[in-house]
Write an enzyme that holds these catalytic residues in place. Structure first.
Site, PDB file in Angstrom:
ATOM      1  N   ARG A   1     -15.523 -51.246 -34.573  1.00 52.15           N
ATOM      2  CA  ARG A   1     -16.346 -51.471 -35.848  1.00 52.15           C
ATOM      3  C   ARG A   1     -15.972 -52.872 -36.249  1.00 52.15           C
ATOM      4  O   ARG A   1     -16.733 -53.699 -37.077  1.00 52.15           O
ATOM      5  CB  ARG A   1     -16.058 -50.503 -36.705  1.00 52.15           C
TER       6      ARG A   1
ATOM      7  N   ARG B   1     -30.429 -36.281 -47.792  1.00 50.90           N
ATOM      8  CA  ARG B   1     -29.033 -36.795 -48.076  1.00 50.90           C
ATOM      9  C   ARG B   1     -28.778 -37.843 -49.222  1.00 50.90           C
ATOM     10  O   ARG B   1     -29.700 -38.970 -49.126  1.00 50.90           O
ATOM     11  CB  ARG B   1     -28.423 -37.344 -46.800  1.00 50.90           C
TER      12      ARG B   1
ATOM     13  N   ARG C   1     -35.605 -39.657 -43.774  1.00 55.54           N
ATOM     14  CA  ARG C   1     -35.161 -38.610 -43.027  1.00 55.54           C
ATOM     15  C   ARG C   1     -35.157 -37.261 -44.334  1.00 55.54           C
ATOM     16  O   ARG C   1     -34.862 -37.488 -45.330  1.00 55.54           O
ATOM     17  CB  ARG C   1     -33.701 -38.866 -42.683  1.00 55.54           C
TER      18      ARG C   1
END
Length: 216
Positions: free
Chosen positions: A89, A161, A128
């Site tokens: 990362r 979410r 989403r």
């Protein structure tokens, strides 16, 4: 073949990781798997990582790097290679992993970068929706349900979410650009990156991705 698959949230890493694993018979590993295995196993590294996480702190690179290398060493079929998702990362992680594995059978050979413009990522993630009952995933822009808010499969309620909103996404994408894009540039200087235009459809992406890996 040892591969890192990289890309911002919503770039399709998870979907194509599964396809790559099946096509090339690779060990598919995510950093989430590695952290959970160490914490569940009560390893020294797992306990250290858990202590940082419980305080809301990022796990230091040196712990993450060692955890990744140790986990890869446990693979029984290392000869088949690995596909690692979610790592490295940061540039520091990339360089440290290179130092730890240089000259070994764990050294990374190819970087797959799923490249998607940020406006398309925003559309994918904020649109989403997931069925609370069966887990089927939809998108109000690209894969809407026949009846708004109702799952086509089981009739369950669709939810979004909490972090799939523009404000939260901007923070995640800004963090990604700051920390991870320099990693891509680092590997591109070494001619190790296959940059895939992941804004296309899955049908268009997959042949291009397979060809890039076959020509490693």
């Amino acid at each position: 073949m040892n591969i890192f698959i990289m890309g911002a949230p919503g770039s399709g890493k998870g979907t194509f990781s599964t396809k790559i694993k099946e096509e090339f018979n690779l060990n598919h590993i995510s950093t989430g798997d590695i952290f959970r295995a160490n914490i569940a196993g009560g390893t020294e590294l797992g306990l250290q990582a858990k202590a940082y996480s419980e305080k809301g702190l990022l796990v230091p690179d040196e712990i993450t790097n060692k955890m990744v290398k140790d986990y890869l060493n446990t693979l029984e079929d290392k000869k088949n290679g690995y596909l690692l998702d979610g790592y490295p990362r940061t540039l520091a992680q990339a360089k440290a992993f290179e130092e730890m594995t240089n000259g070994t059978d764990l050294a990374v050979e190819k970087i797959v970068y799923m490249d998607v413009p940020f406006d398309e990522l925003t559309r994918r993630i904020t649109g989403r929706r997931t069925c609370k009952n069966c887990g089927e995933i939809y998108n109000i822009y690209s894969k809407p349900t026949k009846v708004e808010g109702v799952c086509d499969v089981c009739g369950g309620e669709l939810t979004q979410r909490k972090d799939d909103n523009e404000e939260s996404l901007k923070v995640r994408l800004d963090e990604y650009a700051k920390n991870t894009e320099p990693v891509i540039a680092y590997y591109e200087e070494k001619n190790m990156v296959s940059r895939i235009d992941a804004s296309k459809s899955m049908v268009e992406i997959w042949p291009e991705l397979k060809e890039a890996l076959k020509n490693k």
